[in-house]
Design an enzyme around this catalytic site. Structure first.
Site, mmCIF file in Angstrom:
data_model
loop_
_atom_site.group_PDB
_atom_site.id
_atom_site.type_symbol
_atom_site.label_atom_id
_atom_site.label_comp_id
_atom_site.label_asym_id
_atom_site.label_seq_id
_atom_site.Cartn_x
_atom_site.Cartn_y
_atom_site.Cartn_z
ATOM 1 N N TYR A 142 0.868 -1.708 0.257
ATOM 2 C CA TYR A 142 -0.059 0.134 0.169
ATOM 3 C C TYR A 142 1.036 1.359 0.050
ATOM 4 C CZ TYR A 142 -3.124 -3.777 1.824
ATOM 5 O OH TYR A 142 -3.903 -4.862 1.893
ATOM 6 N N ASP A 159 -12.482 -4.931 2.660
ATOM 7 C CA ASP A 159 -13.379 -5.374 1.481
ATOM 8 C C ASP A 159 -13.489 -6.241 1.102
ATOM 9 O OD1 ASP A 159 -11.461 -3.692 1.831
ATOM 10 O OD2 ASP A 159 -10.344 -3.698 0.838
ATOM 11 N N TYR A 188 0.335 0.269 -7.802
ATOM 12 C CA TYR A 188 -0.302 -0.419 -6.704
ATOM 13 C C TYR A 188 -1.372 -0.681 -7.687
ATOM 14 C CZ TYR A 188 -4.367 -0.429 -4.223
ATOM 15 O OH TYR A 188 -5.881 -0.514 -3.019
ATOM 16 N N GLU A 247 -0.072 -7.820 8.875
ATOM 17 C CA GLU A 247 -1.381 -6.220 8.530
ATOM 18 C C GLU A 247 -2.875 -7.215 9.159
ATOM 19 O OE1 GLU A 247 -1.871 -6.786 4.522
ATOM 20 O OE2 GLU A 247 -4.184 -5.601 4.632
ATOM 21 N N TRP A 283 -9.962 -10.228 5.616
ATOM 22 C CA TRP A 283 -11.320 -10.512 6.079
ATOM 23 C C TRP A 283 -12.414 -11.500 6.532
ATOM 24 C CZ3 TRP A 283 -11.514 -5.440 8.619
ATOM 25 C CH2 TRP A 283 -10.147 -4.741 8.534
ATOM 26 N N SER A 309 -6.973 6.540 4.423
ATOM 27 C CA SER A 309 -8.225 7.372 5.147
ATOM 28 C C SER A 309 -7.935 6.390 6.414
ATOM 29 C CB SER A 309 -9.509 7.422 4.623
ATOM 30 O OG SER A 309 -9.837 8.723 5.742
HETATM 31 C C1 9WN Z 1 -8.299 -1.442 -0.693
HETATM 32 C C2 9WN Z 1 -4.654 -0.299 3.530
HETATM 33 C C3 9WN Z 1 -5.752 -0.637 3.492
HETATM 34 C C4 9WN Z 1 -7.381 -0.679 3.750
HETATM 35 C C5 9WN Z 1 -7.813 -1.739 3.956
HETATM 36 C C6 9WN Z 1 -8.150 -2.759 3.470
HETATM 37 C C7 9WN Z 1 -7.024 -3.042 2.502
HETATM 38 C C8 9WN Z 1 -7.378 -1.910 0.050
HETATM 39 C C9 9WN Z 1 -7.009 -3.397 -0.472
HETATM 40 O O1 9WN Z 1 -6.055 -2.172 2.840
HETATM 41 O O2 9WN Z 1 -7.834 -2.664 1.058
HETATM 42 O O3 9WN Z 1 -8.775 -0.134 -0.439
HETATM 43 O O4 9WN Z 1 -5.935 -2.517 -1.541
HETATM 44 O O5 9WN Z 1 -7.055 -4.031 -0.407
HETATM 45 O O6 9WN Z 1 -9.298 -3.597 3.320
HETATM 46 O O7 9WN Z 1 -9.177 -1.530 4.571
HETATM 47 O O8 9WN Z 1 -7.645 0.016 4.316
HETATM 48 O O9 9WN Z 1 -4.439 -0.983 4.376
#
Ligand code: 9WN
Length: 443
Positions: A32, A176, A86, A413, A370, A37
């Protein structure tokens, strides 16, 4: 294995420092790379223990990309990061097509659970007495933006006045791939989704930890549909193929309104704001109470497109526990479910570990996103609410079990709730952040 508390604190601080992009924090180094947010709100809670000023910079950077509707975008792209780092990249979202998007920022067109006021309050509580005035001034400057975000959620995202927030994409829920979304997602037409290359499965080689390819295609179909409607709120409310009243999001919203009321009072804000926030709070609390389902012993999401209630057994159904002003009877019942063999006392799980999906649910999958694993940030939300609502022992049980997982497996995570195996990304910022807060609570 990280043995001492001091070592754990140092390691947590090092994770935040390592992910610091200069004023905001990447959720994880590779998976990420942009600003998210609710990750940033949690990161601020961690930063508050190292540098309260830096904690506020995190939220200031996020709110600088707020849309004129009040939406705080779930993702703010870092222009310095390569497009293919990404997926979805900023071009896929094309947020400039939204009349309300701010110039100069590329963002996603969705929200995420509104934990920001909760984080701001925590930063305030954590700051040193000597920096109080400075912090108060910066919180004062952020407050109208947080209020606008809450107003947006209470109005545009709840035109029915139900007290429950509508989400238009599983990514908005923060959770998600939860089984909560299986039925409404299955109904999303995929049509001819333009080709895309996932990045997540390249970073996390073990595909059974991530969403399936068919789910991803539906996520992208929903994204494309919003972009094609130029993010027009009323068109989306009327026609978007995914629209769900989300109990977790709504419970976080109610808890965030409780925090915002405290911030309002701390700042001596205008009386009409207090009235508005109290109304949103009362409406959400009543909406959550109506979502109670005696069969599952949980509060349940509802699919607006079919009118059906979504009966998954997940942590989300327990989330009204985050609200301090919840009806005492409902609190009592939800506490019973939380402590039952379906959640905290499930024989197959590590004691005191809160799974995202109950092992009793047919969709339980202990390693997949999840659908079973435990998330330290979700545990933090329950811990902090339980500690504030007279459940100190239970709160402590959650905190101790989660700290044990991190000490043994690092700042993952998420974790397999049966074995404690660390899963997903390593060095996840929000895991480090809540560990810092938990260690401070212990001290
Ligand atoms: C899509 C960043 C984010 C979290 C979410 C988590 C995951 C993203 C993804 O990562 O979501 O937003 O690419 O899977 O589910 O809760 O904010 O850590």
């Amino acid at each position: 294995m990280i043995r001492s508390r001091l070592e754990l604190r140092r390691a947590a601080a090092a994770v935040l420092a390592g992910n610091d992009a200069g004023g905001w924090t990447r959720p994880a180094p590779r998976l990420y790379p942009h600003q998210w947010s609710w990750d940033s709100a949690f990161a601020a809670i961690g930063w508050a223990h190292l540098d309260a000023g830096r904690a506020l910079t995190e939220l200031e950077h996020l709110f600088a990309a707020q849309w004129r509707t009040g939406l705080v975008p779930y993702l703010v792209y870092d222009p310095a990061v390569a497009d293919d780092a990404y997926f979805p990249d900023s071009a896929r979202w094309a947020s400039h097509r939204a009349a309300a998007a701010p110039a100069g920022h590329a963002t996603g067109g969705l929200g995420q659970p509104p934990v920001h006021a909760i984080a701001l309050l925590r930063v305030w509580e954590t700051g040193w007495a000597s920096e109080r005035e400075q912090l108060r001034e910066r919180i004062r400057r952020l407050y109208p933006a947080v209020l606008a975000w809450h107003r947006y959620l209470a109005t545009a995202r709840d035109p029915q006045g139900s007290g429950l927030v509508t989400v238009y994409h599983p990514w908005e829920s923060g959770a998600d791939n939860s089984p909560r979304w299986d039925a409404p997602l299955a109904a999303v037409p995929i049509g001819d989704v333009a080709a895309f290359t996932r990045r997540d499965t390249q970073v996390i080689a073990d595909a059974d930890q991530r969403p399936s390819q068919i789910d991803y295609r539906r996520y992208v179909a929903l994204l494309d549909a919003m972009r094609e409607r130029c993010f027009d709120e009323s068109a989306i409310a009327a026609e978007h193929p995914f629209a769900v009243k989300d109990v977790f999001f709504s419970a976080v919203f109610a808890a965030a309104n409780e925090a915002l009321l405290r911030l309002h009072d701390l700042l001596g804000g205008p009386a009409p704001d207090r009235l508005a926030i109290s109304r949103w709070l009362d409406r959400s609390t009543a909406g959550l109470e109506r979502a109670w389902d005696p069969v599952t012993g949980l509060c349940l999401d509802a699919d607006l497109r079919t009118g059906s209630v979504l009966a998954s057994q997940t942590f989300a159904g327990l989330a009204p526990l985050l609200v301090e002003g919840l009806d005492a009877n409902l609190r009592h019942r939800l506490l019973a479910t939380l402590q039952s063999v379906r959640f905290l006392s499930a024989p197959a799980l590590c004691p005191g570990v809160l799974p995202t999906t109950s092992p009793d649910d047919p969709a339980f999958d202990p390693r997949r996103y999840w659908r079973g694993p435990t998330w330290p940030v979700i545990t933090w939300l329950f811990w902090s609410a339980l500690a504030r609502t007279g459940q100190a022992d239970l709160a402590e049980q959650l905190r101790a079990a989660a700290l044990e997982l991190v000490a043994a497996g690092g700042f993952a995570e998420y974790f397999d709730p049966r074995t404690g195996e660390p899963l997903g990304s390593a060095d996840q910022s929000w895991t480090a952040a809540v560990v810092l807060d938990w260690l401070a609570a212990e001290a």
